[in-house]
Design an enzyme around this catalytic site. Sequence first.
Site, PDB file in Angstrom:
ATOM      1  N   SER A 183     -38.154  -5.247 -12.960  1.00 62.36           N
ATOM      2  CA  SER A 183     -38.958  -4.262 -12.522  1.00 62.36           C
ATOM      3  C   SER A 183     -38.668  -3.703 -10.876  1.00 62.36           C
ATOM      4  O   SER A 183     -39.296  -2.811 -10.502  1.00 62.36           O
ATOM      5  CB  SER A 183     -40.349  -4.605 -12.672  1.00 62.36           C
ATOM      6  OG  SER A 183     -40.694  -5.801 -11.882  1.00 62.36           O
ATOM      7  N   HIS A 211     -40.827  -3.476 -19.826  1.00 62.91           N
ATOM      8  CA  HIS A 211     -40.410  -1.969 -18.972  1.00 62.91           C
ATOM      9  C   HIS A 211     -39.512  -1.377 -19.537  1.00 62.91           C
ATOM     10  O   HIS A 211     -39.119  -0.160 -19.032  1.00 62.91           O
ATOM     11  CB  HIS A 211     -40.016  -2.718 -17.493  1.00 62.91           C
ATOM     12  CG  HIS A 211     -41.096  -2.670 -16.635  1.00 62.91           C
ATOM     13  ND1 HIS A 211     -41.751  -1.768 -15.861  1.00 62.91           N
ATOM     14  CD2 HIS A 211     -41.356  -3.716 -16.066  1.00 62.91           C
ATOM     15  CE1 HIS A 211     -42.490  -2.155 -15.044  1.00 62.91           C
ATOM     16  NE2 HIS A 211     -42.340  -3.402 -14.944  1.00 62.91           N
ATOM     17  N   LYS A 242     -47.716  -0.509 -20.606  1.00 64.74           N
ATOM     18  CA  LYS A 242     -47.078   0.447 -19.853  1.00 64.74           C
ATOM     19  C   LYS A 242     -46.750   1.764 -20.547  1.00 64.74           C
ATOM     20  O   LYS A 242     -47.651   2.458 -20.862  1.00 64.74           O
ATOM     21  CB  LYS A 242     -45.678  -0.484 -19.567  1.00 64.74           C
ATOM     22  CG  LYS A 242     -45.995  -1.364 -18.497  1.00 64.74           C
ATOM     23  CD  LYS A 242     -44.855  -2.282 -17.970  1.00 64.74           C
ATOM     24  CE  LYS A 242     -45.321  -3.269 -16.799  1.00 64.74           C
ATOM     25  NZ  LYS A 242     -45.013  -4.545 -17.114  1.00 64.74           N
TER      26      LYS A 242
HETATM   27  C1  LIG Z   1     -45.799  -5.967 -17.158  1.00 62.82           C
HETATM   28  C2  LIG Z   1     -45.038  -6.961 -17.761  1.00 62.82           C
HETATM   29  C3  LIG Z   1     -45.702  -8.059 -18.571  1.00 62.82           C
HETATM   30  C4  LIG Z   1     -47.135  -8.232 -18.592  1.00 62.82           C
HETATM   31  O1  LIG Z   1     -47.667  -7.102 -19.553  1.00 62.82           O
HETATM   32  P1  LIG Z   1     -49.333  -6.973 -19.856  1.00 62.82           P
HETATM   33  O2  LIG Z   1     -49.507  -6.683 -21.291  1.00 62.82           O
HETATM   34  O3  LIG Z   1     -49.828  -6.239 -18.740  1.00 62.82           O
HETATM   35  O4  LIG Z   1     -49.776  -8.525 -19.984  1.00 62.82           O
HETATM   36  C5  LIG Z   1     -44.953  -9.179 -19.038  1.00 62.82           C
HETATM   37  N1  LIG Z   1     -43.405  -9.046 -19.019  1.00 62.82           N
HETATM   38  C6  LIG Z   1     -42.858  -8.191 -18.251  1.00 62.82           C
HETATM   39  C7  LIG Z   1     -41.292  -7.918 -17.999  1.00 62.82           C
HETATM   40  C8  LIG Z   1     -43.707  -7.001 -17.808  1.00 62.82           C
HETATM   41  O5  LIG Z   1     -42.968  -5.909 -17.026  1.00 62.82           O
END
Ligand SMILES: *Cc1c(COP(=O)(O)O)cnc(C)c1O
Length: 396
Positions: A183, A211, A242
């Site tokens: 990210s 992501h 996301k």
């Molecule tokens: C955002 C993210 C998470 C967490 O996701 P949530 O559903 O918000 O808990 C886990 N792994 C990665 C790689 C992320 O970017």
Amino acid sequence: MYGKIKEHLQKELADIQQAGLFKQERIIVSPQQAEIQLENGQKVLNFCANNYLGLSNHPALVAAAKEALDTHGYGMSSVRFICGTTDLHKTLERKIAEFFGTEDSILYAACFDANGGIFEPLFGEEDAIISDSLNHASIIDGVRLSKAARYRYKNTDMEDLEAQLIAAKDTRFKVVVTDGVFSMDGNVAPLDKIVALCNKYDAVLMVDESHSAGVVGETGRGVTELFDVRGKADIITGTLGKAFGGAIGGFTTGKKEVIELLRQRSRPYLFSNSIPPSVVKAGIKMFDMMAETHELQDKLHANTKYFMSKMTAAGFDIKPTKSAICAVMLYDAKLSQVMAAKLLEEGIYVIGFYYPVVPKGQARIRVQLSAGHETAHLDKAINAFIKVGKELGVIK
Ligand SMILES: *Cc1c(COP(=O)(O)O)cnc(C)c1O
């Protein structure tokens, strides 16, 4: 009896302030979308949400959620295995598996929980977890909860991954774990090479597509599509928080025995509430949209290309990316904060990141593109970057 710890906590908070690491939260009073309104009335263009497909306030998802409120009510008041499973939950799990081309899926309250609940039930003392050094915090925490031996390889470094696979050769089962997109840089895991190494050393592959799902690959199926290895990741985790609507919810999808065992043993699944029907129904609608067309991905990819090329032409130092994350490198921590503040004055909401979120001397502004952005939005952002960039001497 709170007195002693109160003092301790106050000092801890003061230390965070002093180090300049205190996180302030900006309050938004509009829905999450390309243009948002802040509490002070200012309207800004949002370039720091994970709203990659512009679905966070999509009318079809809002309508689907409202419909489920009428047909299935508000909350589930239960975990899945007691009385927290509706027909909608089962449908969504099936749609997730169809999207990724996997055998079965299981829902969690968040991907943090999916990652937190995967290693402990599947891997024990005799096993090895081999993890990319830049994997998400939830993977790191999940690994901690398992008794398996831990190995780490340098971010996307295939020589180091191979060395770790060799070091772990005497273990019973090996699992290689990687984020699809990292990210902070927006770089992708080289899944074609990782799959080849997993085959060579008899390791299972787990990819966190949080992501990348919805974003990467021509039709948004994620890094497995990008590297043409669809169906070759044994375990995929991801989020509904996301690209996929941005509300809440996570999932694990993959081989059916894995999913079945998680339903029996995964603690965040067993001991945490079911996600509400409104979110589930909107998720179903979203996957139906994804199955029909990839025009949102087309728009996102075009937007990313447009932004990257204009910014590079303007002289900015941009990390190469195959995702919708664009890291505008500044290297200086203070500069990243000043520049983000000036951009906000220009109506562009972006965040500057610096140590310890990124390595020392690697400060940057991270821009996240969205299919919700129109060309006029992108031009406004690019022009603001150029204006502020010149003022601050970042570009000539
Ligand atoms: C955002 C993210 C998470 C967490 O996701 P949530 O559903 O918000 O808990 C886990 N792994 C990665 C790689 C992320 O970017």
